[in-house]
Every structure is written in C-alpha cells, then in structure tokens.
Design an enzyme around this catalytic site. Structure first.
Site, PDB file in Angstrom:
ATOM      1  N   VAL A 116       7.900   8.666  -4.396  1.00  0.00           N
ATOM      2  CA  VAL A 116       7.669   7.274  -4.790  1.00  0.00           C
ATOM      3  C   VAL A 116       7.059   7.230  -6.191  1.00  0.00           C
ATOM      4  CG1 VAL A 116       6.473   5.116  -4.244  1.00  0.00           C
ATOM      5  CG2 VAL A 116       7.400   6.525  -2.390  1.00  0.00           C
ATOM      6  N   CYS A 117       5.827   7.673  -6.302  1.00  0.00           N
ATOM      7  CA  CYS A 117       5.069   7.516  -7.546  1.00  0.00           C
ATOM      8  C   CYS A 117       5.626   8.347  -8.696  1.00  0.00           C
ATOM      9  CB  CYS A 117       3.605   7.876  -7.304  1.00  0.00           C
ATOM     10  SG  CYS A 117       2.860   6.980  -5.923  1.00  0.00           S
TER      11      CYS A 117
END
Length: 206
Positions: A116-117
C-alpha cells in the site's frame, strides 16, 4: 540516456521514506523485524552519507499508525510531512511538491506497508515519468505472499525493485570514490558484510 539504464548518483536521486510508523511496523511479518530495522537504518544512513535529499512522510500519526520510528528521526531529522488522510502519498500535495522541488527524477522509495504505502506512490510516480527504485527490504508487510504480489504489480508498472545494499553499491560505483570507505562501513555496520570489511581493515593495517 534511457532512464532504465541510467544509474543512480548522488546528484540525480532523492530518498523518500513513507509511513515507517510504529503502529504499522508491528504487523510486518514478511522478514525478520530486526533485519528490517537494520535495512531501514542502513538506507537512511547511506542517504545522509552521500548527501541525498530526503523526504519523510506519515499518515495519521496521531491515530493507530503511530509516529515515525525513532531510528529514522535520529538519522534524517524530525521533519515529517503529516498527511491528513491520503493513503497514496503521491496524492498529497505537500509530499509531491517536496519531491518536485528537488528537481530529481529518480526516487529511491521505501514504505510500510509494501503493498500500500510503497506500491501506490511508486506506481503513481512512474506514471508521471519518474524512475522509481522500490527498496523492498527496507519496507515490510503482513507476509511473504503479500510482499510477492506487491513486487509483481510494481514490476508490471515499470517500478525498479531493489534492495538497500544494491542501491548503496550503485551510488558508490567505485571503492575509490569519495564515499567508498564510508559506505563500506555502513554495509559492515548493518549486514554480515562486516566480516569481509573487518578482514580488509585488518589486512590493510599490516
């Protein structure tokens, strides 16, 4: 030169550390947590050693994600771009502007969590013409299956998947370079390369 073959230098790259927050680190199980910490410290230290501009960002640090891990603050300083809610850091105007302000098109990027990040801003930056090096061993996620899926998707999108030691070697280029011995010392400090490095130092003192 084609951006895919142009190598990293201390003049063409910027380091971005995305959401290495203590609340998120607790769930990272795709690699040994102590090894991951050493990889993160090594990546930050190499940036400081060669003088790369660095950008640190956090998401909802007052909530369950928590603050940026202190090891990063100790090395890179306490300037953190606090995002109010954007999951993809690239969609945060302050973060993106900070990258643009460096004038550099190569982004060395690490993030927690990998899928995600790290993955979302890496893909977004590539779409806008940046050459992104995703440092997966200075990132982390829930398990190896999730990490592998993220690596595949980033690769499909044109992100360069890398490790912090390969980034270090690419920036060093030559042991005789200005930062050669200092970077070798970082490898010795944060990896098992210490045995090779210490043996070299011992032999050179005879």
């Amino acid at each position: 030169m084609n951006k895919f073959f142009e190598t990293l230098t201390s003049d063409n790259a910027v380091l971005t550390m995305i959401d290495h927050q203590v609340g998120l680190l607790v769930s990272c199980r795709d690699q040994d947590p102590h090894l991951m910490t050493e990889n993160i410290k090594g990546l930050c230290s190499l940036a400081r050693t060669v003088g790369l501009p660095t950008i640190t960002t956090a998401s909802l640090s007052d909530g369950p994600n928590g603050p940026i891990m202190p090891e990063i603050i100790d090395i890179l300083g306490d300037k953190v771009i606090e995002r109010e809610g954007e999951i993809n850091a690239w969609k945060n105007a302050q973060f993106k502007q900070a990258v643009e302000a460096t004038g550099r098109k190569k982004i060395i990027m690490a993030g927690i969590v990998t899928d995600v990040c790290l993955m979302f801003p890496a893909i977004s930056a590539v779409e806008e013409g940046y050459d992104v090096y995703a440092v997966v061993d200075a990132s982390g996620t829930w398990n190896k299956v999730v990490a592998d899926a993220a690596i595949h998707r980033m690769t499909q999108a044109g992100v360069k998947v890398a490790t912090w030691a390969s980034v270090l070697a690419e920036l060093m280029e030559d042991w005789r370079s200005e930062h050669g011995m200092a970077l070798g010392g970082l490898l010795a400090e944060h990896t098992s390369y210490r045995w090779v490095y210490n043996n070299f130092l011992h032999a050179s003192q005879k």
